[in-house]
Design a protein around this motif. Structure first.
Motif, short mmCIF file in Angstrom:
data_model
loop_
_atom_site.label_atom_id
_atom_site.label_comp_id
_atom_site.label_asym_id
_atom_site.label_seq_id
_atom_site.Cartn_x
_atom_site.Cartn_y
_atom_site.Cartn_z
N ILE A 156 35.13 41.17 43.06
CA ILE A 156 34.38 40.72 41.87
C ILE A 156 35.32 40.04 40.87
CG2 ILE A 156 33.05 41.49 39.88
CD1 ILE A 156 31.85 43.66 41.64
N GLY A 157 36.49 40.64 40.65
CA GLY A 157 37.43 40.07 39.70
C GLY A 157 37.91 38.69 40.12
N ALA A 158 38.21 38.52 41.41
CA ALA A 158 38.66 37.21 41.89
C ALA A 158 37.55 36.17 41.76
CB ALA A 158 39.13 37.32 43.34
N ALA A 159 36.32 36.58 42.08
CA ALA A 159 35.20 35.63 41.99
C ALA A 159 34.91 35.24 40.55
CB ALA A 159 33.96 36.24 42.64
N VAL A 160 34.92 36.22 39.65
CA VAL A 160 34.62 35.92 38.24
C VAL A 160 35.69 35.04 37.62
CG1 VAL A 160 34.43 36.98 35.96
CG2 VAL A 160 33.21 37.97 37.89
N SER A 161 36.96 35.29 37.97
CA SER A 161 38.04 34.47 37.40
C SER A 161 38.05 33.06 37.96
CB SER A 161 39.38 35.15 37.67
OG SER A 161 39.63 35.24 39.07
#
Length: 307
Positions: free
Chosen positions: A129-134
């Motif tokens: 999720i963090g990689a996708a959101v960033s």
């Protein structure tokens, strides 16, 4: 046999012109390696091992002594009856008996299995999720605030829903552990990626880094210190959620640390309750020391400490 004498017969000026590019390349490589070395922290000289261990140990021993001393003073003040607030000697005697029982270690194993399983799932989900959101701005605008909201939400609020979804089972506990820890992991990675120096990104672009290679070789290593901090915070959330879950969701046929503590409370056994509180505290401190060591190693590696 003929011998190639073109190099030997070449004029001195031509030979220097041939060797000059090689010399310049070697000098450039040395300069680059020197700059890389500047990015890293200096190697620490190894001193006396005993002194270093004592320097890191005595503050902890002093803190423990202060806590036990305060505990003993409160007991001597007779603030509460002895069966409600027992002295440290009784609790540590009970703790010494507990650690010799195989059933106690079975409970510790079950609790730690739940903790590690839930934390591993939280790390996997939070990292994705963090990689996708960033990476995608529309996704950040859509769920960025939601992630922060989930992080600040008390994990105990999820247990009624977890029990409705999964009944009194392992899945209910894991659900709350994951949803409590994953937002912290995601936010740690997002913060780390946000603060990667723009210069590094431009250098990576010039070197042809794209897609997965860019994340693997540039962005993720640069965001690692912040990511480790997110992991540490995620573990704290998952550990607290797990302890609450084991007290509220008693899975039939399982005897974990939380179940043993709840049983001791039902029996009004304050000595056992305090013993299990100490066990939970010790496990939390040990895991916290592991994350501190990992964070310190990363900071020393990249020269981010003053030592």
């Amino acid at each position: 046999m003929e011998t190639d004498t073109s190099i030997n017969d070449a004029p001195p000026g031509d030979a220097l012109a041939t060797l000059a590019p090689l010399d310049r390349a070697d000098q450039a490589a040395e300069r680059v390696s020197g700059l890389d070395a500047l990015e890293l922290g200096p190697k620490k000289e190894k001193g006396n091992l005993g002194k270093r261990i004592w320097a890191s140990t005595w503050p902890k021993l002093l803190a423990i002594a202060i806590v036990i001393g305060a505990w003993q003073l409160v007991y001597l003040s007779e603030w509460r009856p002895v069966y409600v607030f027992p002295p440290p000697a009784d609790v540590f005697a009970e703790l010494g008996e507990l650690i010799t029982e195989p059933k106690f270690w079975d409970g510790v194993q079950l609790t730690m299995t739940r903790a590690l399983t839930g934390f591993a799932l939280a790390v996997a989900i939070g990292t994705i999720i963090g990689a996708a959101v960033s990476q995608f701005r529309p996704l950040r605008a859509a769920i960025g605030s939601l992630i922060t909201g989930l992080q600040t939400m008390p994990s105990i609020m999820w247990f009624p829903l977890a029990i409705l979804l999964f009944q009194l089972g392992e899945e209910a506990i894991l659900f709350v552990v994951v949803i409590g820890a994953a937002p912290s992991v995601a936010n740690g990675l997002i913060s780390g990626i946000d603060y990667v120096p723009r210069t590094w990104l431009r250098v990576g672009q010039v070197m042809g880094m794209r897609g997965i290679a860019k994340y693997r070789h540039l962005i993720l290593p640069a965001s690692l210190p912040s990511f480790v901090s997110g992991l540490k915070q995620g573990w704290a959330f998952s550990w607290r959620s797990l302890m609450a879950g084991e007290l509220l969701v008693i899975v039939p046929g399982t005897v974990s640390i939380g179940v043993r503590m709840q049983t001791s409370r039902d029996l009004n056994d304050a000595v056992a309750v305090l013993s299990y509180i100490i066990v939970v505290l010790i496990i939390g401190i040990l895991v916290d020391q592991f994350f501190n060591a990992a964070d310190g190693a990363l900071r020393r590696r990249w020269g981010l400490t003053g030592n």
